[in-house]
Design an enzyme around this catalytic site. Structure first.
Site, PDB file in Angstrom:
ATOM      1  N   GLY A  14    -101.174  78.498   2.553  1.00  0.00           N
ATOM      2  CA  GLY A  14    -101.629  78.168   0.944  1.00  0.00           C
ATOM      3  C   GLY A  14     -99.951  78.475   0.433  1.00  0.00           C
ATOM      4  O   GLY A  14     -99.158  79.359   1.029  1.00  0.00           O
ATOM      5  N   ALA A 126    -107.607  87.626 -10.947  1.00  0.00           N
ATOM      6  CA  ALA A 126    -107.154  87.203 -12.515  1.00  0.00           C
ATOM      7  C   ALA A 126    -106.874  86.439 -11.674  1.00  0.00           C
ATOM      8  O   ALA A 126    -106.218  85.252 -11.371  1.00  0.00           O
ATOM      9  CB  ALA A 126    -105.392  88.349 -11.810  1.00  0.00           C
ATOM     10  N   PHE A 129    -101.358  85.809 -12.387  1.00  0.00           N
ATOM     11  CA  PHE A 129    -100.341  86.861 -12.175  1.00  0.00           C
ATOM     12  C   PHE A 129     -99.121  87.409 -12.624  1.00  0.00           C
ATOM     13  O   PHE A 129     -98.930  88.242 -12.081  1.00  0.00           O
ATOM     14  CB  PHE A 129    -101.071  87.537 -10.427  1.00  0.00           C
ATOM     15  CG  PHE A 129    -102.086  86.898  -9.161  1.00  0.00           C
ATOM     16  CD1 PHE A 129    -102.312  88.906  -9.706  1.00  0.00           C
ATOM     17  CD2 PHE A 129    -102.703  87.236  -8.430  1.00  0.00           C
ATOM     18  CE1 PHE A 129    -103.571  88.980  -9.174  1.00  0.00           C
ATOM     19  CE2 PHE A 129    -103.279  87.263  -7.825  1.00  0.00           C
ATOM     20  CZ  PHE A 129    -104.438  88.424  -8.326  1.00  0.00           C
ATOM     21  N   HIS A 156    -100.212  71.670 -14.336  1.00  0.00           N
ATOM     22  CA  HIS A 156     -99.659  71.724 -12.942  1.00  0.00           C
ATOM     23  C   HIS A 156     -99.410  70.586 -11.667  1.00  0.00           C
ATOM     24  O   HIS A 156     -99.995  69.573 -12.206  1.00  0.00           O
ATOM     25  CB  HIS A 156    -101.318  72.772 -12.757  1.00  0.00           C
ATOM     26  CG  HIS A 156    -101.217  73.819 -12.903  1.00  0.00           C
ATOM     27  ND1 HIS A 156    -101.725  73.972 -14.456  1.00  0.00           N
ATOM     28  CD2 HIS A 156    -100.961  75.512 -12.235  1.00  0.00           C
ATOM     29  CE1 HIS A 156    -102.043  75.449 -14.440  1.00  0.00           C
ATOM     30  NE2 HIS A 156    -101.673  76.840 -13.577  1.00  0.00           N
ATOM     31  N   LYS A 160    -103.703  71.140  -7.693  1.00  0.00           N
ATOM     32  CA  LYS A 160    -104.784  71.821  -7.813  1.00  0.00           C
ATOM     33  C   LYS A 160    -106.503  71.006  -8.014  1.00  0.00           C
ATOM     34  O   LYS A 160    -105.482  69.991  -8.252  1.00  0.00           O
ATOM     35  CB  LYS A 160    -104.450  72.451  -8.979  1.00  0.00           C
ATOM     36  CG  LYS A 160    -104.563  73.236  -9.973  1.00  0.00           C
ATOM     37  CD  LYS A 160    -104.026  74.013 -11.054  1.00  0.00           C
ATOM     38  CE  LYS A 160    -105.484  75.052 -11.773  1.00  0.00           C
ATOM     39  NZ  LYS A 160    -104.855  75.591 -11.048  1.00  0.00           N
TER      40      LYS A 160
END
Ligand SMILES: NC(=O)C1=CN([C@@H]2O[C@H](COP(=O)(O)OP(=O)(O)OC[C@H]3O[C@@H](n4cnc5c(N)ncnc54)[C@H](OP(=O)(O)O)[C@@H]3O)[C@@H](O)[C@H]2O)C=CC1
Ligand SMILES: O=C(O)C1=N[C@H](C(=O)O)C[C@H](O)C1
Length: 267
Positions: A14, A126, A129, A156, A160
């Site tokens: 990915g 998280a 990051f 985005h 997504k």
């Protein structure tokens, strides 16, 4: 010399997984011991197109991987369904999960924290990051003490799966810790087109934009009489997330609970 941390990466092909493989590959204190992919069962990772020279074996079954391989940390960068299953399994097998995958609910986090604490294992979820994104969230929390009205605009790439983004949800959660619930806009406001005012949390509005060409971007816009304040962050590539991934892997080794959000481990 620091001890080597043995890492499994789930989702190595990915956008994020690829960068995580490169991170582990170039970091002498990290060792890639296996990868979990949705295909390529039994191959060495280096046989998979686009992967660096890593001999780690690829599994398509997380549980089998955890049974076969001695590992310290699982880095999960897959999708919400797989990420939750993987995180549970990692804790079952005493492997510390570092999860960047978004789409975890507050209930998921609560349940998984209890499980990590019962097993005295470090675990990190998280939503973002990137150090700059974490600062953007922290600055937004600071600003929210002085501005009651806020709208979050997250943008985005169009691959997504989840909306709102994990970062937008985390931002709203951090703001809600310091802000009283408030219905924003005109009291008689009416959405003529459903969704026009975005998603809502305690009166805050979150707007999600998806377009090819974008990576990961967020603006937190505050307004009060005669002024607005906009706090903005852009990730223009996925390398931006990797220092945070490394910090999370190293920190997970020292924890005995689950931490939700990098702001809790950044000095
Ligand atoms: N915390 C952070 O800072 C960041 C978090 N993210 C999050 O990370 C996640 C991944 O994002 P991104 O890399 O862009 O997504 P991609 O779709 O590019 O990658 C996901 C990868 O996971 C694989 N996969 C799916 N199911 C499984 C499974 N059961 N086992 C193993 N591998 C699986 C997919 O394979 P296939 O294509 O064959 O299905 C794909 O290769 C998302 O949840 C995203 O929101 C993203 C960027 C930053
Ligand atoms: O899917 C992404 O790309 C990203 N997901 C995370 C999120 O949902 O906030 C982090 C970052 O925004 C990139």
């Amino acid at each position: 010399m620091a001890e080597t941390i043995r890492v499994i990466i789930a989702g190595p092909r990915g956008n994020m997984g690829k960068e995580a493989v490169l991170l582990v590959n170039r970091t002498p204190t990290l060792e890639l011991v296996a990868a979990v992919d949705s295909r390529n069962e039994g191959k060495e990772l280096r046989e998979v197109e686009g992967m660096p020279d890593e001999s780690a074996r690829v599994y398509t079954d997380m549980e089998r991987c955890l049974q076969d391989v001695e590992a310290d940390v699982l880095i999960d960068l897959t999708n919400p369904e797989a990420g939750k299953v993987h995180m549970d399994l990692a804790l079952d097998y005493n492997v510390r999960p570092v999860v960047g995958t978004t789409g975890f609910t507050e209930e998921d986090v609560k349940r998984l924290r209890k499980k990590a604490e019962d097993k005295e294992l470090g675990a990190i979820i998280a939503p973002n990051f990137a150090v700059g994104a974490v600062l953007m969230m922290k600055f937004s929390q600071m600003a929210a003490k002085y501005f009651e009205d806020v709208e979050i605009i997250e943008k985005h790439h169009d691959r997504k799966l989840d909306a709102p983004s994990g970062t937008a949800i985390k931002t709203a959660q951090l703001i809600s810790e310091v802000r009283e619930e408030k219905k924003q806009g005109h009291p008689d406001e009416k959405e003529e087109w459903e969704g026009a005012r975005g998603a809502g949390m305690e009166g805050m509005h979150i707007h999600s934009i998806r377009l090819p060409g974008l990576v990961a971007h967020q603006e937190v816009m505050f307004g009060s009489s005669g002024q607005t304040l906009t706090i903005k962050h852009d990730s223009i590539n996925r390398e931006s997330f990797m220092p945070g991934v490394k910090l999370a892997v190293e920190t997970a080794m020292k924890l005995d609970t689950l931490v939700y959000g990098l702001e809790n481990i950044m000095e």
